[in-house]
Design a protein around this motif. Structure first.
Motif, mmCIF file in Angstrom:
data_model
loop_
_atom_site.group_PDB
_atom_site.id
_atom_site.type_symbol
_atom_site.label_atom_id
_atom_site.label_comp_id
_atom_site.label_asym_id
_atom_site.label_seq_id
_atom_site.Cartn_x
_atom_site.Cartn_y
_atom_site.Cartn_z
ATOM 1 N N ASP A 24 0.845 -1.094 0.115
ATOM 2 C CA ASP A 24 0.102 0.066 -0.131
ATOM 3 C C ASP A 24 1.066 1.027 -0.065
ATOM 4 O O ASP A 24 1.996 1.330 0.799
ATOM 5 C CB ASP A 24 -0.711 -0.080 1.195
ATOM 6 C CG ASP A 24 -1.851 -0.958 1.204
ATOM 7 O OD1 ASP A 24 -2.369 -1.502 -0.234
ATOM 8 O OD2 ASP A 24 -2.470 -1.565 2.235
ATOM 9 N N TYR A 25 0.515 2.178 -1.021
ATOM 10 C CA TYR A 25 1.363 3.623 -0.910
ATOM 11 C C TYR A 25 1.054 4.412 0.113
ATOM 12 O O TYR A 25 -0.247 4.477 0.451
ATOM 13 C CB TYR A 25 1.044 3.853 -2.334
ATOM 14 C CG TYR A 25 1.733 5.438 -2.391
ATOM 15 C CD1 TYR A 25 3.143 5.331 -2.512
ATOM 16 C CD2 TYR A 25 0.997 6.518 -2.603
ATOM 17 C CE1 TYR A 25 3.696 6.682 -2.669
ATOM 18 C CE2 TYR A 25 1.534 7.778 -2.586
ATOM 19 C CZ TYR A 25 3.097 7.799 -2.597
ATOM 20 O OH TYR A 25 3.800 9.082 -2.840
ATOM 21 N N GLN A 26 2.033 4.885 0.704
ATOM 22 C CA GLN A 26 1.868 5.912 1.758
ATOM 23 C C GLN A 26 2.386 6.996 1.359
ATOM 24 O O GLN A 26 3.717 6.947 1.215
ATOM 25 C CB GLN A 26 2.068 5.560 3.131
ATOM 26 C CG GLN A 26 1.321 4.128 3.590
ATOM 27 C CD GLN A 26 1.195 4.022 5.112
ATOM 28 O OE1 GLN A 26 1.759 5.146 5.695
ATOM 29 N NE2 GLN A 26 0.441 3.140 5.541
#
Length: 141
Positions: A24-26
């Protein structure tokens, strides 16, 4: 041999890269995280395209360019060495630019009938050494 090693490495052998996992991109929060994100974006080609044909042929072309530059440098050095050898061998047959006494004799002979020709040189007895007229000695040293 290095191309064979690269082929094995790109396909996962010899500690090569593993398949990337989708996390998941943060978004980055601090300035340091933003710089890391920028750097990783610029280098993402190296991480994800290492096993493609484009990377392989780019690597091969880069190595060929390096070999070509080395070849050009070697050719230029050979030409310079050949020109120096040609000039130094040509000096042995021209006695006027090789021997100081012959040079002074020729200058005094020319100065006897062309008195205004050597007006800026000064003393003709030392003109060959002072004015660097002995070109073979200069080339050899």
């Amino acid at each position: 041999v290095s191309v064979l090693f690269y082929g094995f490495w790109a396909s996962g052998w010899f500690g090569g890269p593993k398949p990337s996992s989708d996390e998941d991109y943060q978004p980055p929060q601090t300035c340091m995280e933003r710089m890391r994100c920028c750097c990783s974006s610029c280098l993402s080609c190296m991480r994800s395209c290492h096993d493609s044909n484009l990377c392989f042929w780019s690597f091969v072309i880069l190595l060929e360019i390096i070999v070509f530059v080395l070849f050009i440098v070697a050719i230029v050095l050979c030409l310079l060495g050949g020109i120096k050898a040609f000039i130094s061998m040509g000096c042995t047959t021209i006695y006027v630019v090789n021997d100081n006494t012959i040079c002074q004799g020729v200058l005094s002979l020319i100065g006897s009938f062309l008195s205004t020709f050597f007006s800026g040189i000064g003393d003709l007895a030392t003109a060959c050494g002072d004015q660097n007229l002995l070109t073979c000695g200069l080339i050899a040293s």
